[in-house]
Design an enzyme around this catalytic site. Structure first.
Site, PDB file in Angstrom:
ATOM      1  N   ASP A  89       8.769  -3.745   2.251  1.00  0.00           N
ATOM      2  CA  ASP A  89       8.504  -2.324   2.142  1.00  0.00           C
ATOM      3  C   ASP A  89       9.773  -1.581   2.510  1.00  0.00           C
ATOM      4  O   ASP A  89      10.353  -1.831   3.567  1.00  0.00           O
ATOM      5  CB  ASP A  89       7.377  -1.951   3.132  1.00  0.00           C
ATOM      6  CG  ASP A  89       6.422  -0.941   2.562  1.00  0.00           C
ATOM      7  OD1 ASP A  89       6.907   0.106   2.114  1.00  0.00           O
ATOM      8  OD2 ASP A  89       5.201  -1.198   2.578  1.00  0.00           O
ATOM      9  N   HIS A  99      -3.470  -0.474   1.937  1.00  0.00           N
ATOM     10  CA  HIS A  99      -3.726  -0.089   3.325  1.00  0.00           C
ATOM     11  C   HIS A  99      -3.999   1.406   3.488  1.00  0.00           C
ATOM     12  O   HIS A  99      -4.195   1.866   4.610  1.00  0.00           O
ATOM     13  CB  HIS A  99      -2.524  -0.508   4.170  1.00  0.00           C
ATOM     14  CG  HIS A  99      -1.281   0.224   3.752  1.00  0.00           C
ATOM     15  ND1 HIS A  99      -0.685   0.044   2.528  1.00  0.00           N
ATOM     16  CD2 HIS A  99      -0.541   1.172   4.374  1.00  0.00           C
ATOM     17  CE1 HIS A  99       0.364   0.838   2.424  1.00  0.00           C
ATOM     18  NE2 HIS A  99       0.475   1.539   3.541  1.00  0.00           N
ATOM     19  N   ASP A 100      -3.945   2.168   2.399  1.00  0.00           N
ATOM     20  CA  ASP A 100      -4.212   3.609   2.488  1.00  0.00           C
ATOM     21  C   ASP A 100      -5.558   3.992   1.885  1.00  0.00           C
ATOM     22  O   ASP A 100      -5.948   5.161   1.954  1.00  0.00           O
ATOM     23  CB  ASP A 100      -3.125   4.388   1.726  1.00  0.00           C
ATOM     24  CG  ASP A 100      -1.750   4.240   2.344  1.00  0.00           C
ATOM     25  OD1 ASP A 100      -1.661   4.142   3.583  1.00  0.00           O
ATOM     26  OD2 ASP A 100      -0.757   4.213   1.583  1.00  0.00           O
ATOM     27  N   GLU A 141       5.950   3.406  -5.090  1.00  0.00           N
ATOM     28  CA  GLU A 141       4.637   3.969  -4.747  1.00  0.00           C
ATOM     29  C   GLU A 141       4.618   5.403  -5.255  1.00  0.00           C
ATOM     30  O   GLU A 141       5.367   6.262  -4.761  1.00  0.00           O
ATOM     31  CB  GLU A 141       4.396   3.963  -3.232  1.00  0.00           C
ATOM     32  CG  GLU A 141       2.970   4.411  -2.916  1.00  0.00           C
ATOM     33  CD  GLU A 141       2.786   5.069  -1.550  1.00  0.00           C
ATOM     34  OE1 GLU A 141       1.634   5.193  -1.112  1.00  0.00           O
ATOM     35  OE2 GLU A 141       3.786   5.465  -0.925  1.00  0.00           O
ATOM     36  N   ASP A 200       8.323   3.144  -0.624  1.00  0.00           N
ATOM     37  CA  ASP A 200       7.334   4.076  -0.106  1.00  0.00           C
ATOM     38  C   ASP A 200       7.539   5.479  -0.690  1.00  0.00           C
ATOM     39  O   ASP A 200       8.669   5.945  -0.823  1.00  0.00           O
ATOM     40  CB  ASP A 200       7.503   4.121   1.424  1.00  0.00           C
ATOM     41  CG  ASP A 200       6.367   4.805   2.136  1.00  0.00           C
ATOM     42  OD1 ASP A 200       5.240   4.277   2.078  1.00  0.00           O
ATOM     43  OD2 ASP A 200       6.597   5.853   2.760  1.00  0.00           O
TER      44      ASP A 200
HETATM   45  C1  GLC Z   1       2.877   5.712   2.149  1.00  0.00           C
HETATM   46  C2  GLC Z   1       2.281   4.569   2.933  1.00  0.00           C
HETATM   47  C3  GLC Z   1       1.403   5.140   4.002  1.00  0.00           C
HETATM   48  C4  GLC Z   1       2.266   5.988   4.921  1.00  0.00           C
HETATM   49  C5  GLC Z   1       3.013   7.050   4.133  1.00  0.00           C
HETATM   50  C6  GLC Z   1       4.100   7.674   4.938  1.00  0.00           C
HETATM   51  O1  GLC Z   1       1.928   6.425   1.456  1.00  0.00           O
HETATM   52  O2  GLC Z   1       1.603   3.713   2.079  1.00  0.00           O
HETATM   53  O3  GLC Z   1       0.744   4.157   4.727  1.00  0.00           O
HETATM   54  O4  GLC Z   1       1.470   6.577   5.891  1.00  0.00           O
HETATM   55  O5  GLC Z   1       3.631   6.522   2.995  1.00  0.00           O
HETATM   56  O6  GLC Z   1       5.158   6.769   5.095  1.00  0.00           O
END
Ligand code: GLC
Length: 535
Positions: free
Chosen positions: A104, A330-331, A269, A206
């Site tokens: 990540d 995980h979100d 992402e 991210d």
């Molecule tokens: C992304 C991650 C999430 C995090 C956010 C801020 O969306 O997947 O878990 O809280 O970024 O870094």
């Protein structure tokens, strides 16, 4: 439909990605929190399961305000997770099993405790001041604009010492870097090189669509579709704080860093509608290899809606671009909690038979459900900051359920998040013995996809149906598979109008159906999925 352009498919075209949330996969040092040595202990399981690559959420030093997405050092390992030696061994052990490792990368923001930020906030004339987004207050002392934080409240934080605001799209402990500054770009490219030199196979980047902001920092417009139950962030349309045209040059530069190495890849992402999402492939495919496609996570679980969106996505991918599909992360709530256990089997077949790289989330293969976390045990800042909105992500981040022992084989002490009451039934050890369970089903689907070129690199051909069925064909050379999925709990009849399909069922949610011949009309039980090898 789209022809498969890849002359020589690479590992990330063909392979299956498995996301590990490292706090919750396997604890090896008795602190109730997962770690790298724990992951190493479970690699044989992942190999047995048949996945090709592992993506691990952040493992770097972090104050853990956002559970690792607030990074204080990009080139080290958090002691909670282990040491750099442990990391090197993990990478080696993954490669020894012919698997790949995706890390990540969180380039949009650092932790407020990262030395870069400490310097930046130390004075207005510090050389790193411009590495972050600092701005004077308006005349009345208020924030420079109306931008909101994804995690609730304003996106601006006042710094008393230097009398300016800084911008944070997430927590105030996660200040946004200023990607317009070439030094920031170079610093992050060096971070990428650090890990690429070690041999990691790619990055999941991210919040890629957040990385560049409007140069004039204009106000975001109100969102006419906002409703009370939604996160406060949704009150505005992030028209100026995300998805700015300049992002594509930055992504192309990151891509150049990767392209200096062999077969490394980058996932972005990106939560955007399809027509915006596909721009992240870049002009001439010089952008992200895989802009994450969250359609299966976001769209209503309805055959007509999904089938339209799948066709739209297939049609929108630029020539040379490769699709991908995500079932959970995980979100997001787990798939089992979103569509139910029986439909989760249908979802798995969809994920693993669509054209494009599938990403699955740890525990989905045993049908783990969101675990209810009592208010006093909530850890996730998103849940804590907006307690009335039911937005905590903890329920989907609970420890992997391995066996029937006290802490389910995850740890020998109380885990950081609780296990569900049913873990003695729902776990890897028990399900390994159950040929009709979710795990056996997943494993067979994975193997089928891995072994069959029609499924991993074949073309996608839509098959028009009505009602609750979602249907399509995958084909490569002379092999053709018809995929029939019933997205409802009630029976349905597949009645092809324009073609006659005959073949043999090779995989089904109810294995009893396998081996049967089918022709013309096919009756489907509720929650049923079947894969037919056509004659
Ligand atoms: C992304 C991650 C999430 C995090 C956010 C801020 O969306 O997947 O878990 O809280 O970024 O870094």
């Amino acid at each position: 439909m789209k022809d498969t352009q890849q002359e020589k498919p690479l590992w990330w075209h063909k392979g299956i990605i498995y996301q590990i949330y490292p706090r919750s996969f396997q604890d090896s040092n008795h602190d109730g929190i997962g770690d790298l040595n724990g992951i190493i202990q479970r690699l044989d399981y992942l190999q047995w399961l048949g996945v090709s690559a592992v993506w691990i959420s952040p493992i770097y030093p972090s104050p853990m305000a956002d559970y690792g997405y607030d990074i204080a050092d990009y080139c080290a390992i958090h002691p909670l997770f282990g040491t750099m030696d442990d990391f090197d061994r993990l990478l080696e052990e993954i490669h020894r099993r012919d698997m790949k490792l995706i890390l990540d990368l969180v380039p949009n923001h650092t932790s407020s405790e990262h030395p870069w930020f400490l310097e930046s906030r130390s004075s207005k004339d510090n050389p790193k001041r411009d590495w972050y987004i600092w701005k004077d207050a308006k005349e009345d002392g208020s924030e420079p604009n109306n931008w909101l934080s994804v995690f609730g409240g304003s996106g601006w934080e006042w710094d008393e010492d230097t009398q300016q605001y800084y911008y944070h799209a997430f927590l105030k402990e996660q200040p946004d870097l200023n990607w317009r500054n070439p030094e920031v770009q170079e610093a992050m490219f060096d971070v990428m090189r650090f890990w690429l030199d070690k041999g990691v196979d790619g990055f999941r980047v991210d919040v890629m669509w957040h990385m560049v902001k409007d140069e004039e920092l204009r106000d975001n417009p109100p969102n006419p579709e906002y409703q009370e139950h939604m996160a406060t962030y949704e009150k505005l349309v992030p028209a100026y704080s995300t998805d700015q045209p300049e992002i594509h040059d930055i992504v192309a530069k990151m891509r150049q860093v990767l392209d200096a190495y062999d077969e490394r890849m980058m996932i972005g992402e990106i939560y955007l509608p399809v027509h915006r999402l596909v721009t992240y492939y870049g002009s001439d495919n010089n952008g992200a290899h895989l802009p994450f496609n969250f359609m299966l996570v976001n769209q209503d679980w309805n055959a007509r809606t999904l089938s339209l969106h799948i066709d739209e996505y297939e049609g929108a991918i630029p020539p040379g671009g490769w699709p991908n599909w995500v079932i959970g992360n995980h979100d997001q709530p787990r798939i089992t909690s979103r569509v139910g256990y029986s439909q989760a089997k249908v979802a798995a077949m969809l994920l693993l038979t669509l054209r494009g790289t599938p990403t699955m989330y740890y525990g989905d293969e045993i049908g783990m459900r969101d675990v209810p976390i009592p208010p006093e045990e909530v850890q996730d800042p998103q849940g804590l900051n907006m307690p009335d909105k039911d937005l905590s992500r903890d329920p989907a981040r609970t420890p992997m359920q391995w066996d029937t022992s006290e802490f389910s084989g995850f740890s020998d002490t109380k885990p950081w998040l609780r296990l569900p009451d049913n873990f003695r039934r729902v776990n890897v050890e028990v399900q390994k013995e159950d040929e009709y369970g979710m795990l056996s089903y997943y494993r067979r689907l994975i193997r089928m996809r891995q072994e069959e070129p029609a499924l991993h690199i074949g073309d996608y051909v839509p098959v028009i149906t009505k009602g609750s069925l979602l249907t399509f064909i995958r084909k490569h050379e002379d092999r053709q598979y018809l995929v029939l999925l019933n997205l409802s709990h009630r029976p349905s009849l597949f009645r092809p109008e324009h073609a006659n399909y005959t073949g043999t069922i090779v995989l089904a949610t109810d294995p009893e159906r396998e081996g049967a011949r089918v022709e013309q009309n096919i009756s489907m039980s509720g929650d049923e999925g079947i894969l037919i090898l056509l004659d």
